[in-house]
Structures are given as structure tokens and as C-alpha cells.
Design an enzyme around this catalytic site. Structure first.
Site, PDB file in Angstrom:
ATOM      1  N   HIS A   1       3.547   7.878   9.780  1.00  0.00           N
ATOM      2  CA  HIS A   1       5.143   7.631   9.428  1.00  0.00           C
ATOM      3  C   HIS A   1       6.135   8.071  10.052  1.00  0.00           C
ATOM      4  CE1 HIS A   1       3.529   6.912   4.783  1.00  0.00           C
ATOM      5  NE2 HIS A   1       2.787   6.415   5.851  1.00  0.00           N
TER       6      HIS A   1
ATOM      7  N   GLU B   1       0.850  -1.453  -0.365  1.00  0.00           N
ATOM      8  CA  GLU B   1       0.036   0.027   0.026  1.00  0.00           C
ATOM      9  C   GLU B   1       1.037   1.300  -0.034  1.00  0.00           C
ATOM     10  OE1 GLU B   1      -2.368   4.109   2.197  1.00  0.00           O
ATOM     11  OE2 GLU B   1      -0.003   2.349   2.773  1.00  0.00           O
ATOM     12  N   GLU B   2       1.540   1.157   1.018  1.00  0.00           N
ATOM     13  CA  GLU B   2       2.924   2.201   0.864  1.00  0.00           C
ATOM     14  C   GLU B   2       3.455   3.165  -0.506  1.00  0.00           C
ATOM     15  OE1 GLU B   2       2.842   3.904   3.196  1.00  0.00           O
ATOM     16  OE2 GLU B   2       1.659   3.069   5.192  1.00  0.00           O
TER      17      GLU B   2
END
Length: 331
Positions: free
Chosen positions: A303, A194-195
Site C-alpha cells: 500500500h 477488493e480494496e
């Protein structure tokens, strides 16, 4: 907290989610009618039921780094795996998947505002290039070190984005198993990468072909000092997403979530995220269009190796998804 800690502390930088997938597989195997892994590596656990297909997604990967070059000195140059900021990566510890520990540092610059990742390196304690190459290779990935700690009802750890979503999916499966109420054909998808651009969820949606979908991920909060004005706070309940940069959520899904929260006395918040996105963005435009919404877990310090969430918000999300599954998705 044992399961959430185990999920968060597993190493899984984007494209290297094997360890996380094995933890999840052990948890969901007794809860699902079918468990399989797709070609990109996403884990899919199906609870069979009548009615339309519903895909409920959370991503397994975390932001990390990847070695790109080894200097003669033994210092390791790297690139980011996902949305890292130089100021949050500096002076942090990283651990490569083979166990080698390193520290992120930078070249000496007069103006710190000019810093970019091209100026950064990882010191793994190597004496020279040959010593470094005996420990890691170009292409090796690493994730940041961030211990799991409880602070009252709140938790701080690396990788809560989005292991907290994975936890919510697993706990929802447990509740459905206990109640025996399942009005739809449910596909719980624990997606990869996803990142790096919502990749795994798009491929999984192409395989599942859902009629409805819900993405579960973290979201920013507006309860810290500064100019970020956002109607989401830590401990205020799960957030029903209205929009972000990747999606304007389908009115049916938004209204279904709000109604379910109100009918079951679940505290909730409405989320309008001005930057960023989730797997909902990839899923809703797959296969000619999927009726898609998203449930977000408020999180601080996203993050970074010290992301923070509140257990009340997490438990509220579990209750919301469970009640939605018991009610059934239909238009």
C-alpha cells in the site's frame, strides 16, 4: 517483465479498473474459451473442462484517492480509496485518471503524530478554485505514481498489490493452454474493488457458483527489522495461507497446496497473517460456502508506491497453480 510492468503501471484505483481490465482482456482472450465482464466490472475468463467448478481470483484495483472538495485556493481535499496510511501518502505524487498530476501535502501541525487525512490536500498547481475545477472535479479518482524498476530478481512498483496476482493468473492460463491439461471447469476472475471491502469477488462468486476457489494476492513479510514476527520472507517461495482476519482456509485446500509443492519441488512458506484479508474471505462464505484457499506473494511496503516482490516467488505461484489444475480439484 513486459507484461508485469504493463499491468502494474496501468491506472486502476478502486472502482476505476477499466484500463487494467482492457490490458488483461487482450492477454486472456486467446487463452480462454469464454471471456465476459460481470455487472460490477470483474473480468471472467473461462477454460472449460470436466469436473467441479474452480474459481481462481486476483483483484485488479489498487489503493488510491478521490477528490472530495476544492478550496478557494485551488487545493484539493481528498479521501482514500482503500487502506492508505497518512505517513506513506505524504509528499507523494498522484495522477488523476485524466492525466492531471498532483502532490500530496498537509496543513502545518506542531505535532506530526496528530496527522490525519482531514489535514491533507493535493496541490495540482492550480491558481484558484476556478482553475482547479477546469482540471478536475469532485469525485475524480487518482492513483499514486511509482515507476517500475528491476533490482536483480526483485521488482519495485506501484500497484503490485495485486497486479502481481493478475500476472500469476495470466501466466497460469498460458501454461494450461500449452499443456492442454485441464481437469476442472476453471474460471479465472480478475475482480474489482477488493480494496474497498472484497466486493467484486463476492459478486463474481455469486455468479460463477464455484465448488472450489483460490485467491491470489500479496502478503506481508517478517524479514525486515522490527517487531513484526511472521514466518514469510521475500524470495522464500509462494506462501500457502493458513489464516488471516477474513478466513481460516479449508484444510483440503491447504493440504492440496502443500502436497503439490512438495511433489513438484516448489519452495513454499506457510502464512498466518494476523491482520488484513483477501478475497478468499468473501468467496468462502458465498453461496452456502465454498472450499477455499489462498496463495500469497510475499511483498514489502504494501500500500505504498514502491511495493517490492521477488520473481522467484511469482514464478513459484504460477507453477503451483498450474500443477493443481493439471492434478484436478476433488474431495
Amino acid at each position: 517483465m513486459k507484461l508485469l510492468k504493463m499491468l502494474a503501471q496501468a491506472a486502476g484505483p478502486s472502482g476505476n479498473e477499466n484500463s487494467v481490465r482492457e490490458v488483461i482482456k487482450r492477454e486472456v482472450a486467446p487463452l480462454a474459451d469464454e471471456v465476459y465482464t460481470d455487472n460490477l466490472g470483474s473480468l471472467i475468463a473461462r477454460i472449460k473442462g470436466d469436473g467441479p467448478k474452480v474459481m481462481i481470483d486476483a483483484h485488479m484495483d489498487e489503493v488510491g484517492v478521490i477528490a472530495t472538495f476544492i478550496e478557494d485556493s485551488g487545493l484539493v481535499r481528498f479521501a482514500s480509496l482503500g487502506g492508505l496510511m497518512p505517513n506513506t501518502a505524504l509528499s507523494q505524487r498522484v495522477r488523476f485518471l485524466n492525466g492531471v498530476l498532483g502532490v500530496v501535502s498537509k496543513e502545518q501541525k506542531e505535532n506530526a503524530k496528530e496527522l490525519k487525512f482531514a489535514d491533507f490536500f493535493i496541490d495540482i498547481g492550480a491558481k484558484n478554485k476556478a482553475d482547479a475545477e477546469s482540471k478536475i472535479k469532485v469525485g475524480d479518482a487518482a492513483c499514486f505514481e511509482g515507476p517500475f524498476e528491476e533490482i536483480g530478481t526483485r521488482v519495485v512498483s506501484k500497484a503490485l498489490d495485486d497486479r502481481v496476482g493478475c500476472y500469476v493468473l495470466i501466466e497460469t492460463m498460458k501454461k494450461i493452454k500449452e499443456s492442454g491439461e485441464c481437469k476442472n471447469d476453471l474460471y479465472f476472475v480478475f475482480s474489482v474493488t477488493e480494496e474497498l471491502g472484497l466486493r467484486g469477488a463476492r459478486a463474481a462468486a455469486d455468479g460463477v457458483l464455484p465448488d472450489f476457489a483460490v485467491a491470489v494476492d500479496v502478503t506481508m513479510t517478517g524479514d525486515l527489522p522490527g517487531k513484526n514476527k511472521m514466518a514469510v520472507q521475500l524470495g522464500g517461495g509462494p506462501a500457502v495461507k493458513v489464516k488471516d482476519n477474513s478466513i481460516l482456509c479449508h484444510p483440503y485446500m491447504k493440504n492440496f497446496m502443500v502436497q503439490t509443492c512438495e511433489e513438484n519441488n516448489i519452495p513454499f512458506q506457510m502464512e498466518v497473517l494476523e491482520s488484513g484479508g483477501t478475497n478468499a474471505g468473501a468467496i468462502h462464505i458465498s453461496n452456502g460456502g465454498v472450499v477455499t484457499g489462498a496463495v500469497s506473494i510475499p511483498a514489502r511496503f504494501i500500500h505504498t508506491p514502491c511495493e517490492m516482490v521477488d520473481m522467484g516467488d511469482i514464478n513459484g505461484a504460477v507453477t503451483l497453480l498450474t500443477k493443481m489444475a493439471e492434478t484436478g480439484f476433488s474431495m
